[in-house]
Design a protein around this motif. Structure first.
Motif, PDB file in Angstrom:
ATOM      1  N   GLY A 135       0.821  -1.205   0.000  1.00  0.00           N
ATOM      2  CA  GLY A 135       0.000   0.000   0.000  1.00  0.00           C
ATOM      3  C   GLY A 135       0.852   1.250   0.000  1.00  0.00           C
ATOM      4  O   GLY A 135       2.024   1.235  -0.366  1.00  0.00           O
ATOM      5  N   ALA A 136       0.229   2.361   0.409  1.00  0.00           N
ATOM      6  CA  ALA A 136       0.915   3.649   0.503  1.00  0.00           C
ATOM      7  C   ALA A 136       0.313   4.428   1.662  1.00  0.00           C
ATOM      8  O   ALA A 136      -0.832   4.206   2.062  1.00  0.00           O
ATOM      9  CB  ALA A 136       0.769   4.434  -0.801  1.00  0.00           C
ATOM     10  N   CYS A 137       1.107   5.329   2.229  1.00  0.00           N
ATOM     11  CA  CYS A 137       0.642   6.135   3.356  1.00  0.00           C
ATOM     12  C   CYS A 137      -0.389   7.150   2.885  1.00  0.00           C
ATOM     13  O   CYS A 137      -0.227   7.782   1.837  1.00  0.00           O
ATOM     14  CB  CYS A 137       1.817   6.865   4.011  1.00  0.00           C
ATOM     15  SG  CYS A 137       3.097   5.761   4.624  1.00  0.00           S
ATOM     16  N   ASP A 138      -1.439   7.311   3.655  1.00  0.00           N
ATOM     17  CA  ASP A 138      -2.494   8.284   3.343  1.00  0.00           C
ATOM     18  C   ASP A 138      -2.068   9.638   3.898  1.00  0.00           C
ATOM     19  O   ASP A 138      -2.423  10.024   5.012  1.00  0.00           O
ATOM     20  CB  ASP A 138      -3.821   7.820   3.961  1.00  0.00           C
ATOM     21  CG  ASP A 138      -5.001   8.647   3.497  1.00  0.00           C
ATOM     22  OD1 ASP A 138      -4.803   9.518   2.622  1.00  0.00           O
ATOM     23  OD2 ASP A 138      -6.119   8.439   4.008  1.00  0.00           O
ATOM     24  N   ALA A 139      -1.251  10.369   3.120  1.00  0.00           N
ATOM     25  CA  ALA A 139      -0.678  11.632   3.566  1.00  0.00           C
ATOM     26  C   ALA A 139      -0.927  12.712   2.522  1.00  0.00           C
ATOM     27  O   ALA A 139      -1.068  12.424   1.331  1.00  0.00           O
ATOM     28  CB  ALA A 139       0.826  11.478   3.814  1.00  0.00           C
ATOM     29  N   ASP A 140      -0.974  13.959   2.967  1.00  0.00           N
ATOM     30  CA  ASP A 140      -1.244  15.083   2.063  1.00  0.00           C
ATOM     31  C   ASP A 140       0.013  15.620   1.394  1.00  0.00           C
ATOM     32  O   ASP A 140      -0.066  16.234   0.341  1.00  0.00           O
ATOM     33  CB  ASP A 140      -1.932  16.223   2.824  1.00  0.00           C
ATOM     34  CG  ASP A 140      -3.324  15.829   3.299  1.00  0.00           C
ATOM     35  OD1 ASP A 140      -3.967  15.008   2.615  1.00  0.00           O
ATOM     36  OD2 ASP A 140      -3.751  16.345   4.346  1.00  0.00           O
ATOM     37  N   GLU A 142       3.031  13.902   0.490  1.00  0.00           N
ATOM     38  CA  GLU A 142       3.980  12.882   0.075  1.00  0.00           C
ATOM     39  C   GLU A 142       4.928  13.453  -0.984  1.00  0.00           C
ATOM     40  O   GLU A 142       4.643  14.468  -1.614  1.00  0.00           O
ATOM     41  CB  GLU A 142       3.254  11.653  -0.481  1.00  0.00           C
ATOM     42  CG  GLU A 142       2.505  11.890  -1.771  1.00  0.00           C
ATOM     43  CD  GLU A 142       1.061  12.289  -1.540  1.00  0.00           C
ATOM     44  OE1 GLU A 142       0.268  12.206  -2.494  1.00  0.00           O
ATOM     45  OE2 GLU A 142       0.723  12.700  -0.416  1.00  0.00           O
ATOM     46  N   HIS A 143       6.066  12.776  -1.178  1.00  0.00           N
ATOM     47  CA  HIS A 143       7.114  13.254  -2.089  1.00  0.00           C
ATOM     48  C   HIS A 143       7.247  12.259  -3.244  1.00  0.00           C
ATOM     49  O   HIS A 143       7.836  11.188  -3.088  1.00  0.00           O
ATOM     50  CB  HIS A 143       8.443  13.392  -1.328  1.00  0.00           C
ATOM     51  CG  HIS A 143       9.559  13.934  -2.148  1.00  0.00           C
ATOM     52  ND1 HIS A 143       9.542  15.201  -2.684  1.00  0.00           N
ATOM     53  CD2 HIS A 143      10.739  13.376  -2.552  1.00  0.00           C
ATOM     54  CE1 HIS A 143      10.662  15.414  -3.364  1.00  0.00           C
ATOM     55  NE2 HIS A 143      11.400  14.309  -3.297  1.00  0.00           N
ATOM     56  N   TRP A 144       6.685  12.592  -4.401  1.00  0.00           N
ATOM     57  CA  TRP A 144       6.724  11.699  -5.562  1.00  0.00           C
ATOM     58  C   TRP A 144       8.042  11.875  -6.298  1.00  0.00           C
ATOM     59  O   TRP A 144       8.418  12.990  -6.676  1.00  0.00           O
ATOM     60  CB  TRP A 144       5.562  11.988  -6.503  1.00  0.00           C
ATOM     61  CG  TRP A 144       4.246  11.487  -5.992  1.00  0.00           C
ATOM     62  CD1 TRP A 144       3.381  12.149  -5.183  1.00  0.00           C
ATOM     63  CD2 TRP A 144       3.660  10.205  -6.234  1.00  0.00           C
ATOM     64  NE1 TRP A 144       2.285  11.365  -4.903  1.00  0.00           N
ATOM     65  CE2 TRP A 144       2.425  10.168  -5.543  1.00  0.00           C
ATOM     66  CE3 TRP A 144       4.057   9.089  -6.975  1.00  0.00           C
ATOM     67  CZ2 TRP A 144       1.587   9.062  -5.569  1.00  0.00           C
ATOM     68  CZ3 TRP A 144       3.220   7.985  -7.008  1.00  0.00           C
ATOM     69  CH2 TRP A 144       2.004   7.975  -6.306  1.00  0.00           C
ATOM     70  N   ASP A 164      12.111   8.216   5.381  1.00  0.00           N
ATOM     71  CA  ASP A 164      12.279   6.923   6.045  1.00  0.00           C
ATOM     72  C   ASP A 164      11.092   5.981   5.836  1.00  0.00           C
ATOM     73  O   ASP A 164      10.909   5.025   6.572  1.00  0.00           O
ATOM     74  CB  ASP A 164      12.557   7.108   7.535  1.00  0.00           C
ATOM     75  CG  ASP A 164      11.463   7.858   8.281  1.00  0.00           C
ATOM     76  OD1 ASP A 164      10.400   8.113   7.679  1.00  0.00           O
ATOM     77  OD2 ASP A 164      11.663   8.194   9.458  1.00  0.00           O
ATOM     78  N   ALA A 165      10.279   6.258   4.814  1.00  0.00           N
ATOM     79  CA  ALA A 165       9.195   5.348   4.425  1.00  0.00           C
ATOM     80  C   ALA A 165       8.969   5.511   2.925  1.00  0.00           C
ATOM     81  O   ALA A 165       9.206   6.592   2.365  1.00  0.00           O
ATOM     82  CB  ALA A 165       7.912   5.655   5.197  1.00  0.00           C
ATOM     83  N   MET A 166       8.535   4.431   2.264  1.00  0.00           N
ATOM     84  CA  MET A 166       8.356   4.494   0.815  1.00  0.00           C
ATOM     85  C   MET A 166       7.249   3.568   0.353  1.00  0.00           C
ATOM     86  O   MET A 166       6.841   2.643   1.055  1.00  0.00           O
ATOM     87  CB  MET A 166       9.653   4.113   0.085  1.00  0.00           C
ATOM     88  CG  MET A 166      10.219   2.724   0.388  1.00  0.00           C
ATOM     89  SD  MET A 166       9.315   1.269  -0.248  1.00  0.00           S
ATOM     90  CE  MET A 166       9.556   1.483  -2.017  1.00  0.00           C
ATOM     91  N   ALA A 167       6.740   3.855  -0.856  1.00  0.00           N
ATOM     92  CA  ALA A 167       5.791   2.980  -1.538  1.00  0.00           C
ATOM     93  C   ALA A 167       6.140   2.996  -3.013  1.00  0.00           C
ATOM     94  O   ALA A 167       6.661   3.996  -3.542  1.00  0.00           O
ATOM     95  CB  ALA A 167       4.353   3.453  -1.319  1.00  0.00           C
ATOM     96  N   VAL A 176       7.157   6.847  -4.372  1.00  0.00           N
ATOM     97  CA  VAL A 176       6.715   7.937  -3.503  1.00  0.00           C
ATOM     98  C   VAL A 176       7.330   7.750  -2.116  1.00  0.00           C
ATOM     99  O   VAL A 176       7.404   6.630  -1.606  1.00  0.00           O
ATOM    100  CB  VAL A 176       5.165   8.001  -3.442  1.00  0.00           C
ATOM    101  CG1 VAL A 176       4.573   6.689  -2.972  1.00  0.00           C
ATOM    102  CG2 VAL A 176       4.697   9.132  -2.557  1.00  0.00           C
ATOM    103  N   CYS A 177       7.807   8.845  -1.528  1.00  0.00           N
ATOM    104  CA  CYS A 177       8.494   8.807  -0.237  1.00  0.00           C
ATOM    105  C   CYS A 177       7.653   9.512   0.833  1.00  0.00           C
ATOM    106  O   CYS A 177       6.906  10.456   0.540  1.00  0.00           O
ATOM    107  CB  CYS A 177       9.850   9.500  -0.321  1.00  0.00           C
ATOM    108  SG  CYS A 177      10.898   8.948  -1.680  1.00  0.00           S
ATOM    109  N   PHE A 178       7.809   9.062   2.076  1.00  0.00           N
ATOM    110  CA  PHE A 178       7.112   9.637   3.217  1.00  0.00           C
ATOM    111  C   PHE A 178       8.057   9.686   4.417  1.00  0.00           C
ATOM    112  O   PHE A 178       9.141   9.086   4.398  1.00  0.00           O
ATOM    113  CB  PHE A 178       5.903   8.779   3.630  1.00  0.00           C
ATOM    114  CG  PHE A 178       4.963   8.422   2.512  1.00  0.00           C
ATOM    115  CD1 PHE A 178       3.878   9.220   2.215  1.00  0.00           C
ATOM    116  CD2 PHE A 178       5.146   7.258   1.766  1.00  0.00           C
ATOM    117  CE1 PHE A 178       3.003   8.886   1.202  1.00  0.00           C
ATOM    118  CE2 PHE A 178       4.281   6.918   0.749  1.00  0.00           C
ATOM    119  CZ  PHE A 178       3.200   7.731   0.470  1.00  0.00           C
TER     120      PHE A 178
END
Length: 253
Positions: A135-140, A142-144, A164-167, A176-178
């Motif tokens: 999946g991916a983090c539900d964030a406003d 995020e860094h694509w 330190d998180a990715m999808a 995409v990074c989070f």
């Protein structure tokens, strides 16, 4: 560009540039082409063998040389061979001259290879990340990062960018990074309805939208039809598109 002094004024932030040789289609086979790339995803890793020949990190049984470009599975239209190209070769019977690193030993006779060279893997950023749910983090915010050829390349890029998180989307291979504190909620997929043959689903009237099982949204002075369900989108005449995420990764063990 990594400093304010060297970055053009219209570029607001630093970004990662990967430069190097990339194995075409990530297809590790004799006759596949090696391509020099810059700022285009992961360039891949290479290993210098004991005899000075050069092998892809992921395919130590092949070496870099000069020969016929014969295979490109990610190009449906490709018809080989194309001679005199930088390609991967079989070290036991190379079809052309092989390359050796500067200072590498040159054997007096052609090398005889019965087994793949022994290679000690170098540590990568992915070794310090743990696997999470798909999946991916539900964030406003995020860094694509855009296209990355693999999940591992996405991990490396997010790590280098300070996240330190990715999808990683397996359909379009977008990365995409989070930050981990953005990941309290994770969604497993995301679908939307693209236009098709000049038809734009979001422009349907409220009654047309309801007739196809879609949602009509109204916000201030703006309204639109939203068809997230693939069946509703197809029924309306649009083209369903969906992200399909691989397992996420989080930095730290």
């Amino acid at each position: 560009w990594t400093t304010d002094a060297t970055r053009p004024p219209h570029i607001e932030g630093d970004f990662l540039i990967n430069v190097g040789l990339h194995v075409h289609c990530q297809e590790y086979a004799s006759g596949v082409k090696a391509i020099a790339i810059g700022n285009a995803g992961s360039a891949g890793s290479w290993v210098v063998n004991g005899d000075g020949t050069i092998s892809p990190f992921d395919a130590p049984h092949l070496i870099l040389g000069w020969g016929d470009f014969t295979t490109a599975t990610c190009w449906d239209w490709f018809v080989g061979p194309e001679p005199n190209m930088l390609v991967l070769l079989d070290p036991a019977s190379p079809a052309g001259p092989v390359f050796r690193a500067c200072g590498g030993a040159t054997p007096s006779t052609a090398p005889t290879v019965s087994t793949a060279p022994t290679v000690t893997p170098a540590p990568t950023a992915a070794d310090h990340w743990r696997t999470g749910p798909a999946g991916a983090c539900d964030a406003d915010d995020e860094h694509w990062l855009g296209y990355m050829p693999s999940r591992e390349a996405c991990i490396e890029a997010c790590d280098a960018a300070g996240y330190d998180a990715m999808a990683w989307d397996t359909n379009e291979k977008n990365c995409v990074c989070f930050m981990q504190d953005q990941c309290e909620c994770v969604y497993t997929d995301e679908c939307w309805c693209e236009g098709k043959d000049g038809f734009e689903p979001w422009m349907m009237s409220e009654s047309e939208c309801a007739a196809h099982g879609c949602e009509y949204e109204v916000e201030d002075y703006w309204s639109w039809c939203e068809c997230e369900d693939p069946d509703s989108c197809a029924s309306a005449g649009g083209e369903p598109q969906c992200h399909s995420f691989a397992p996420m990764a989080f930095k730290g063990n």
